[in-house]
Scaffold this motif. Structure first.
Motif, PDB file in Angstrom:
ATOM      1  N   GLU A  60       0.782  -1.243  -0.004  1.00  0.00           N
ATOM      2  CA  GLU A  60      -0.175  -0.057   0.086  1.00  0.00           C
ATOM      3  C   GLU A  60       0.895   1.219   0.097  1.00  0.00           C
ATOM      4  OE1 GLU A  60      -3.707   2.008  -0.173  1.00  0.00           O
ATOM      5  OE2 GLU A  60      -3.249  -0.271   0.011  1.00  0.00           O
ATOM      6  N   PRO A  61       0.784   2.002  -1.057  1.00  0.00           N
ATOM      7  CA  PRO A  61       1.825   3.166  -1.335  1.00  0.00           C
ATOM      8  C   PRO A  61       1.316   4.304  -0.274  1.00  0.00           C
ATOM      9  CG  PRO A  61       0.387   2.821  -2.935  1.00  0.00           C
ATOM     10  CD  PRO A  61       0.207   1.829  -2.387  1.00  0.00           C
ATOM     11  N   SER A  62       2.367   5.009   0.340  1.00  0.00           N
ATOM     12  CA  SER A  62       1.926   6.251   0.944  1.00  0.00           C
ATOM     13  C   SER A  62       1.815   7.483   0.065  1.00  0.00           C
ATOM     14  CB  SER A  62       3.191   6.610   1.764  1.00  0.00           C
ATOM     15  OG  SER A  62       4.151   7.050   1.136  1.00  0.00           O
ATOM     16  N   SER A  63       1.779   8.553   0.290  1.00  0.00           N
ATOM     17  CA  SER A  63       0.983   9.772  -0.377  1.00  0.00           C
ATOM     18  C   SER A  63       2.466  10.387  -1.483  1.00  0.00           C
ATOM     19  CB  SER A  63       0.828  11.044   0.424  1.00  0.00           C
ATOM     20  OG  SER A  63       1.770  11.456   1.338  1.00  0.00           O
ATOM     21  N   ASP A  64       3.627   9.920  -0.995  1.00  0.00           N
ATOM     22  CA  ASP A  64       4.710  10.383  -1.869  1.00  0.00           C
ATOM     23  C   ASP A  64       5.249   9.059  -2.526  1.00  0.00           C
ATOM     24  OD1 ASP A  64       5.388   8.912   0.299  1.00  0.00           O
ATOM     25  OD2 ASP A  64       7.125  10.470   0.779  1.00  0.00           O
ATOM     26  N   GLU A  65       4.484   8.106  -2.800  1.00  0.00           N
ATOM     27  CA  GLU A  65       4.857   6.724  -3.603  1.00  0.00           C
ATOM     28  C   GLU A  65       3.691   6.521  -4.741  1.00  0.00           C
ATOM     29  OE1 GLU A  65       6.920   3.914  -0.282  1.00  0.00           O
ATOM     30  OE2 GLU A  65       4.784   4.177  -0.102  1.00  0.00           O
ATOM     31  N   PHE A  66       4.448   6.397  -5.975  1.00  0.00           N
ATOM     32  CA  PHE A  66       3.685   6.411  -7.235  1.00  0.00           C
ATOM     33  C   PHE A  66       4.052   5.142  -7.943  1.00  0.00           C
ATOM     34  CE2 PHE A  66       4.095  10.582  -5.831  1.00  0.00           C
ATOM     35  CZ  PHE A  66       2.661  11.358  -6.182  1.00  0.00           C
ATOM     36  N   PRO A  67       3.322   4.060  -7.692  1.00  0.00           N
ATOM     37  CA  PRO A  67       3.176   2.784  -8.310  1.00  0.00           C
ATOM     38  C   PRO A  67       2.545   3.177  -9.875  1.00  0.00           C
ATOM     39  CG  PRO A  67       1.343   2.659  -6.841  1.00  0.00           C
ATOM     40  CD  PRO A  67       1.981   4.184  -6.615  1.00  0.00           C
ATOM     41  N   ILE A  68       3.418   2.323 -10.783  1.00  0.00           N
ATOM     42  CA  ILE A  68       3.085   2.248 -12.302  1.00  0.00           C
ATOM     43  C   ILE A  68       2.570   0.979 -12.378  1.00  0.00           C
ATOM     44  CG2 ILE A  68       4.208   4.500 -12.788  1.00  0.00           C
ATOM     45  CD1 ILE A  68       6.330   2.714 -14.084  1.00  0.00           C
ATOM     46  N   ARG A  69       2.038   0.622 -13.670  1.00  0.00           N
ATOM     47  CA  ARG A  69       1.840  -0.641 -14.116  1.00  0.00           C
ATOM     48  C   ARG A  69       3.112  -1.374 -14.483  1.00  0.00           C
ATOM     49  NH1 ARG A  69      -2.138  -0.407 -19.028  1.00  0.00           N
ATOM     50  NH2 ARG A  69      -1.701  -2.651 -19.060  1.00  0.00           N
ATOM     51  N   SER A  70       2.942  -2.841 -14.104  1.00  0.00           N
ATOM     52  CA  SER A  70       4.144  -3.557 -14.247  1.00  0.00           C
ATOM     53  C   SER A  70       3.522  -4.935 -14.526  1.00  0.00           C
ATOM     54  CB  SER A  70       4.985  -3.455 -13.024  1.00  0.00           C
ATOM     55  OG  SER A  70       4.227  -4.276 -12.008  1.00  0.00           O
ATOM     56  N   VAL A  71       4.740  -5.741 -14.968  1.00  0.00           N
ATOM     57  CA  VAL A  71       4.715  -7.254 -15.273  1.00  0.00           C
ATOM     58  C   VAL A  71       5.780  -7.859 -14.656  1.00  0.00           C
ATOM     59  CG1 VAL A  71       3.438  -6.777 -17.340  1.00  0.00           C
ATOM     60  CG2 VAL A  71       5.815  -6.925 -17.312  1.00  0.00           C
ATOM     61  N   ARG A  72       5.581  -9.471 -14.565  1.00  0.00           N
ATOM     62  CA  ARG A  72       6.884  -9.920 -14.090  1.00  0.00           C
ATOM     63  C   ARG A  72       8.063  -9.850 -15.144  1.00  0.00           C
ATOM     64  NH1 ARG A  72       7.087 -11.046  -8.974  1.00  0.00           N
ATOM     65  NH2 ARG A  72       4.740 -11.860  -9.178  1.00  0.00           N
ATOM     66  N   ALA A  73       9.334  -9.423 -14.266  1.00  0.00           N
ATOM     67  CA  ALA A  73      10.348  -9.451 -15.254  1.00  0.00           C
ATOM     68  C   ALA A  73      10.845 -10.661 -15.964  1.00  0.00           C
ATOM     69  CB  ALA A  73      11.619  -8.763 -14.662  1.00  0.00           C
ATOM     70  N   PRO A  74      11.190 -10.793 -17.152  1.00  0.00           N
ATOM     71  CA  PRO A  74      11.604 -11.891 -17.803  1.00  0.00           C
ATOM     72  C   PRO A  74      12.876 -12.232 -17.144  1.00  0.00           C
ATOM     73  CG  PRO A  74      11.833 -10.009 -19.256  1.00  0.00           C
ATOM     74  CD  PRO A  74      10.946  -9.812 -18.106  1.00  0.00           C
ATOM     75  N   LEU A  75      13.473 -13.506 -16.889  1.00  0.00           N
ATOM     76  CA  LEU A  75      14.652 -13.855 -16.647  1.00  0.00           C
ATOM     77  C   LEU A  75      14.787 -13.718 -15.057  1.00  0.00           C
ATOM     78  CD1 LEU A  75      17.114 -12.598 -19.346  1.00  0.00           C
ATOM     79  CD2 LEU A  75      16.085 -14.817 -19.249  1.00  0.00           C
ATOM     80  N   PHE A  76      14.101 -12.794 -14.334  1.00  0.00           N
ATOM     81  CA  PHE A  76      14.249 -12.446 -13.064  1.00  0.00           C
ATOM     82  C   PHE A  76      12.842 -12.493 -12.538  1.00  0.00           C
ATOM     83  CE2 PHE A  76      18.152 -10.559 -14.813  1.00  0.00           C
ATOM     84  CZ  PHE A  76      18.832 -11.006 -14.018  1.00  0.00           C
ATOM     85  N   SER A  77      12.392 -13.677 -11.955  1.00  0.00           N
ATOM     86  CA  SER A  77      11.006 -13.813 -11.735  1.00  0.00           C
ATOM     87  C   SER A  77      10.622 -13.050 -10.492  1.00  0.00           C
ATOM     88  CB  SER A  77      10.700 -15.425 -11.711  1.00  0.00           C
ATOM     89  OG  SER A  77      11.374 -15.876 -10.472  1.00  0.00           O
ATOM     90  N   ASN A  78      11.495 -12.610  -9.635  1.00  0.00           N
ATOM     91  CA  ASN A  78      11.468 -11.872  -8.371  1.00  0.00           C
ATOM     92  C   ASN A  78      10.823 -10.514  -8.451  1.00  0.00           C
ATOM     93  OD1 ASN A  78      11.522 -14.314  -6.712  1.00  0.00           O
ATOM     94  ND2 ASN A  78      13.690 -14.144  -6.383  1.00  0.00           N
ATOM     95  N   TYR A  79      11.407 -10.122  -9.596  1.00  0.00           N
ATOM     96  CA  TYR A  79      11.291  -8.507 -10.025  1.00  0.00           C
ATOM     97  C   TYR A  79      10.074  -8.251 -11.018  1.00  0.00           C
ATOM     98  CZ  TYR A  79      15.788  -8.671  -7.691  1.00  0.00           C
ATOM     99  OH  TYR A  79      16.891  -8.830  -6.797  1.00  0.00           O
ATOM    100  N   ARG A  80       9.616  -6.938 -11.098  1.00  0.00           N
ATOM    101  CA  ARG A  80       8.606  -6.163 -11.566  1.00  0.00           C
ATOM    102  C   ARG A  80       9.169  -5.447 -12.702  1.00  0.00           C
ATOM    103  NH1 ARG A  80       3.936  -9.041 -11.080  1.00  0.00           N
ATOM    104  NH2 ARG A  80       3.071  -7.209 -12.135  1.00  0.00           N
ATOM    105  N   LEU A  81       8.792  -5.445 -14.003  1.00  0.00           N
ATOM    106  CA  LEU A  81       9.297  -4.663 -14.896  1.00  0.00           C
ATOM    107  C   LEU A  81       7.936  -3.676 -15.255  1.00  0.00           C
ATOM    108  CD1 LEU A  81      11.483  -4.358 -16.975  1.00  0.00           C
ATOM    109  CD2 LEU A  81      10.317  -5.607 -18.682  1.00  0.00           C
ATOM    110  N   GLY A  82       8.369  -2.206 -14.795  1.00  0.00           N
ATOM    111  CA  GLY A  82       7.316  -1.154 -15.051  1.00  0.00           C
ATOM    112  C   GLY A  82       7.099  -0.622 -16.574  1.00  0.00           C
ATOM    113  N   THR A  83       5.993  -0.084 -16.870  1.00  0.00           N
ATOM    114  CA  THR A  83       5.853   0.639 -18.229  1.00  0.00           C
ATOM    115  C   THR A  83       6.734   1.710 -18.140  1.00  0.00           C
ATOM    116  OG1 THR A  83       4.076   1.506 -17.117  1.00  0.00           O
ATOM    117  CG2 THR A  83       3.621  -0.370 -18.670  1.00  0.00           C
ATOM    118  N   PRO A  84       7.517   2.186 -19.007  1.00  0.00           N
ATOM    119  CA  PRO A  84       8.215   3.339 -19.249  1.00  0.00           C
ATOM    120  C   PRO A  84       7.658   4.525 -19.406  1.00  0.00           C
ATOM    121  CG  PRO A  84       8.284   2.358 -21.378  1.00  0.00           C
ATOM    122  CD  PRO A  84       7.506   1.439 -20.486  1.00  0.00           C
ATOM    123  N   THR A  85       6.646   4.849 -18.119  1.00  0.00           N
ATOM    124  CA  THR A  85       6.114   6.104 -18.308  1.00  0.00           C
ATOM    125  C   THR A  85       5.846   6.911 -16.746  1.00  0.00           C
ATOM    126  OG1 THR A  85       3.935   4.913 -17.795  1.00  0.00           O
ATOM    127  CG2 THR A  85       4.334   5.270 -20.233  1.00  0.00           C
TER     128      THR A  85
END
Length: 369
Positions: free
Chosen positions: A50-75
């Motif tokens: 749950e983000p705070s007021s100064d945290e801005f999540p963007i859409r993401s998908v599971r990162a290829p090759l590194f399943s523990n990480y997310r790959l965010g859209t470049p926006t």
């Protein structure tokens, strides 16, 4: 001199994932607000956080090759206010979005060099393609870092490696990552030792962090073989199964605690007599600073940033990579001199603090203003 008040950090690695980058970004965000203004963070969103007021999540998908990480859209988020400066912590999709956002609004850009990417190449591609992957990584990093106004690195080693490996023609400054010394301090260990059934009749050598192959933890298991100590390994990662097999065949008492919650870490560090750190690929090695802040000496490989992070004969000892006998000697020496080394670690605590890091960051930011 002009003052930078509001900063936006763009990072491909962030909470709830736990690693050195996410820890540093979150710590700087919280401490910057106490000192100057606001540090917003743009990062790949993930369910369960749950983000705070100064945290801005963007859409993401599971990162290829590194399943523990997310790959965010470049926006950049549409509701993101324009800051005084952009700080990019990673050179991937979200980091690229930060560069574009800064260009659009004519803002100065600082980039952090947190990770030696080429050291992980052999975990991503088959062996015949490793050298090609390393060359491509260096070329990409060179292009990326030459587009920013300043690069910050956590240690002198990281600065030297940046110029030798990345080779980008840019301004590079040393800004230590820092740790929260209010949190990482010596604490009572009775409950922690009891909960994990840790022995009290022999010294404890420990490590916590990612169980990655590049961390070289097998060398730590080999080093304690035949020693009258218990090795306590906390954390998890892709190398854990192989490490458990290696420990089963070693002449050593090795305990795997698994992932520890953050609130357990001071008790972990305070429970062990020596922190063993054989990883040769660190750009700072925050866990070494956390251990020393809890007054636990560190025995580290004499390679990478640990040459700077571990002060020989004060916060611990270093040994040549691959020299198991030297590793064992350093461990025995640290156990024998534990009281003296712990006292020296206590005197160094202010050097490890995030307040010291923010002082350095202020100087870099304000010069760019």
């Amino acid at each position: 001199m002009a003052r930078i008040e509001n900063v936006t950090a763009f990072t491909d690695l962030y909470l709830p994932t736990i690693n050195g980058v996410t820890y540093t970004v979150d710590l700087w965000r919280r401490y910057w607000s106490r000192r100057r203004g606001r540090m917003a963070v743009v990062y790949p969103g993930e369910d369960g956080y749950e983000p705070s007021s100064d945290e801005f999540p963007i859409r993401s998908v599971r990162a290829p090759l590194f399943s523990n990480y997310r790959l965010g859209t470049p926006t950049a988020p549409e509701d993101l206010a324009v800051p005084d400066l952009v700080h990019v912590h990673t050179p991937f999709t979200v980091g690229y979005a930060g560069r574009r956002f800064a260009d659009r609004h004519d803002l100065p850009v600082v980039a952090s060099y947190h990770t030696v990417l080429e050291a992980r190449a052999d975990r991503v591609v088959p062996r015949p393609f490793v050298r090609g992957m390393q060359r491509a990584t260096r070329a990409f990093e060179r292009w990326f870092f030459e587009t920013v106004d300043c690069v910050v690195v956590p240690t002198a080693y990281a600065r030297e490696h940046f110029f030798e490996s990345v080779g980008a023609d840019t301004d590079v400054r040393i800004v230590t990552n820092g740790i929260d010394t209010d949190f990482f301090r010596p604490v009572d260990v009775g409950a922690f030792r009891s909960r994990h059934d840790l022995p009290t009749d022999r010294p404890l050598v420990g490590y916590t962090g990612r169980h990655g192959y590049e961390k070289n933890l097998g060398e730590l298991i080999d080093a304690v073989s035949g020693m009258d100590v218990t090795l306590v390994l906390a954390g998890d990662g892709p190398a854990r199964v192989d490490l458990e097999d290696r420990a089963a065949g070693a002449d050593a008492d090795v305990r795997f605690l698994g992932f520890l919650e953050r609130e357990d870490l001071p008790a972990f560090y305070s429970s062990i007599d020596v922190f063993g750190f054989p990883s040769p690929v660190e750009t700072q090695g925050l866990v070494a600073l956390e251990a020393a802040a809890c007054e636990t000496p560190v025995v580290a490989v004499d390679a990478g940033a640990l040459q700077d992070s571990v002060i020989e004969g004060e916060t611990g000892y270093r040994y040549p990579e691959g020299d198991l006998e030297a590793f064992r000697t350093a461990l025995r020496l640290s156990i024998t001199e534990n009281d003296r080394l712990s006292s020296l670690c206590r005197r160094r605590r202010s050097m490890f603090s995030v307040d010291h890091a923010i002082d350095q960051l202020v100087t870099v930011y304000d010069e760019l203003a």
